[in-house]
Design a protein around this motif. Structure first.
Motif, PDB file in Angstrom:
ATOM      1  N   VAL A  94       0.851  -1.187   0.000  1.00 61.03           N
ATOM      2  CA  VAL A  94       0.000   0.000   0.000  1.00 61.03           C
ATOM      3  C   VAL A  94       0.888   1.238   0.000  1.00 61.03           C
ATOM      4  O   VAL A  94       1.752   1.402   0.865  1.00 61.03           O
ATOM      5  CB  VAL A  94      -0.936   0.035   1.226  1.00 61.03           C
ATOM      6  N   LYS A  95       0.676   2.101  -0.976  1.00 58.89           N
ATOM      7  CA  LYS A  95       1.447   3.337  -1.093  1.00 58.89           C
ATOM      8  C   LYS A  95       0.503   4.520  -0.932  1.00 58.89           C
ATOM      9  O   LYS A  95      -0.547   4.579  -1.570  1.00 58.89           O
ATOM     10  CB  LYS A  95       2.136   3.394  -2.463  1.00 58.89           C
ATOM     11  N   CYS A  96       0.877   5.458  -0.072  1.00 56.16           N
ATOM     12  CA  CYS A  96       0.040   6.631   0.177  1.00 56.16           C
ATOM     13  C   CYS A  96       0.819   7.910  -0.128  1.00 56.16           C
ATOM     14  O   CYS A  96       2.032   7.972   0.100  1.00 56.16           O
ATOM     15  CB  CYS A  96      -0.428   6.665   1.631  1.00 56.16           C
ATOM     16  N   GLN A  97       0.117   8.899  -0.642  1.00 57.79           N
ATOM     17  CA  GLN A  97       0.741  10.198  -0.846  1.00 57.79           C
ATOM     18  C   GLN A  97      -0.323  11.281  -0.719  1.00 57.79           C
ATOM     19  O   GLN A  97      -1.521  11.024  -0.877  1.00 57.79           O
ATOM     20  CB  GLN A  97       1.433  10.287  -2.201  1.00 57.79           C
ATOM     21  N   THR A  98       0.132  12.490  -0.426  1.00 52.42           N
ATOM     22  CA  THR A  98      -0.777  13.615  -0.215  1.00 52.42           C
ATOM     23  C   THR A  98      -0.356  14.798  -1.074  1.00 52.42           C
ATOM     24  O   THR A  98       0.829  15.139  -1.132  1.00 52.42           O
ATOM     25  CB  THR A  98      -0.789  14.044   1.268  1.00 52.42           C
ATOM     26  N   SER A  99      -1.325  15.409  -1.737  1.00 53.31           N
ATOM     27  CA  SER A  99      -1.098  16.633  -2.495  1.00 53.31           C
ATOM     28  C   SER A  99      -2.012  17.717  -1.935  1.00 53.31           C
ATOM     29  O   SER A  99      -2.937  17.426  -1.170  1.00 53.31           O
ATOM     30  CB  SER A  99      -1.391  16.414  -3.986  1.00 53.31           C
ATOM     31  N   LEU A 100      -1.750  18.960  -2.310  1.00 56.03           N
ATOM     32  CA  LEU A 100      -2.533  20.075  -1.786  1.00 56.03           C
ATOM     33  C   LEU A 100      -3.217  20.848  -2.912  1.00 56.03           C
ATOM     34  O   LEU A 100      -2.633  21.045  -3.977  1.00 56.03           O
ATOM     35  CB  LEU A 100      -1.639  21.032  -0.991  1.00 56.03           C
ATOM     36  N   VAL A 101      -4.442  21.268  -2.652  1.00 57.04           N
ATOM     37  CA  VAL A 101      -5.186  22.130  -3.570  1.00 57.04           C
ATOM     38  C   VAL A 101      -5.491  23.426  -2.829  1.00 57.04           C
ATOM     39  O   VAL A 101      -6.136  23.411  -1.776  1.00 57.04           O
ATOM     40  CB  VAL A 101      -6.501  21.466  -4.025  1.00 57.04           C
ATOM     41  N   TYR A 102      -5.016  24.545  -3.361  1.00 53.32           N
ATOM     42  CA  TYR A 102      -5.244  25.842  -2.718  1.00 53.32           C
ATOM     43  C   TYR A 102      -6.625  26.356  -3.116  1.00 53.32           C
ATOM     44  O   TYR A 102      -6.929  26.500  -4.302  1.00 53.32           O
ATOM     45  CB  TYR A 102      -4.166  26.831  -3.151  1.00 53.32           C
TER      46      TYR A 102
END
Length: 215
Positions: free
Chosen positions: A77-85
């Motif tokens: 399981v691979k997790c990642q987080t991105s941001l939306v302004y």
């Protein structure tokens, strides 16, 4: 991407829609994460890989929505987080998104149906050294989705591409609604770019610098 600020019974939230990307739905993000907050949903579920997405306001800064991605391949399981302004209007994509994508280390050229499902295309990581650089070509063969890896150096000289490979590229080309031979020309140009190791090293270095700034 389109972001619409909403209020439900005095509770703030946003609607996110990105028809140009690969999320074929409108996502509701409520600040309190209560109904009608979308929460986790399955973006794609294939035998080799399942992708799940979640959008929620950042607990650290309400000006951002955190886009969490959970990718499951077998037991991994691979997790990642991105941001939306989302705090201000997004008026100039060229100065932000397009410049960032110039040096991104994963590239894709894809065709999708009206529901956002993949039909055909190719994708590859930027970073394979010289003759090891390769891409994955995929298309619908009629009975199943066919995926094949090819080395870019096979396409350095268009006149030496094996007929069997050219035929598969043309099948993919047709499903992407390109003119005859257009996809092959694109791949040949990519092969020449990726053979310039000095240029690729500079691109990867810039990408690494940007990633470190985001930590």
């Amino acid at each position: 991407m389109v972001c619409v600020q909403i209020t439900v019974d005095g509770r703030p939230g946003v609607l996110l829609a990105d028809p140009g990307y690969h999320v074929p739905r409108v996502v509701t993000v409520m600040a309190d994460r209560a109904y009608p907050h979308t929460g986790w949903f399955t973006q794609s579920d294939e035998p080799q890989c399942r992708k799940e997405y979640s959008y929620a306001f950042s607990p650290h800064n309400g000006s951002y929505v955190e886009w969490r991605e959970r990718e499951t391949r077998g037991a991994t399981v691979k997790c990642q987080t991105s941001l939306v302004y989302v705090a201000r209007p997004y008026l100039d994509g060229v100065n932000v998104t397009e410049r960032r994508n110039l040096v991104y280390n994963f590239r894709s050229l894809l065709a999708r149906d009206q529901k956002g499902h993949l039909i055909a295309g190719l994708y590859f990581p930027v970073g394979g050294r010289g003759k090891d650089a390769q891409f994955t070509l995929f298309f619908d063969s009629g009975t199943e989705k066919q995926k094949t890896k090819y080395k870019f150096n096979t396409f350095i000289d268009p006149d030496t591409i094996p007929d069997s490979i050219s035929e598969e590229v043309e099948l993919c080309n047709a499903q992407m609604n390109y003119k005859e031979g257009e996809l092959r020309n694109i791949i040949c140009k990519l092969a020449k770019v990726l053979s310039n190791q000095s240029f690729i090293d500079q691109v990867l270095e810039i990408n690494d610098d940007i990633c470190r700034l985001c930590l």
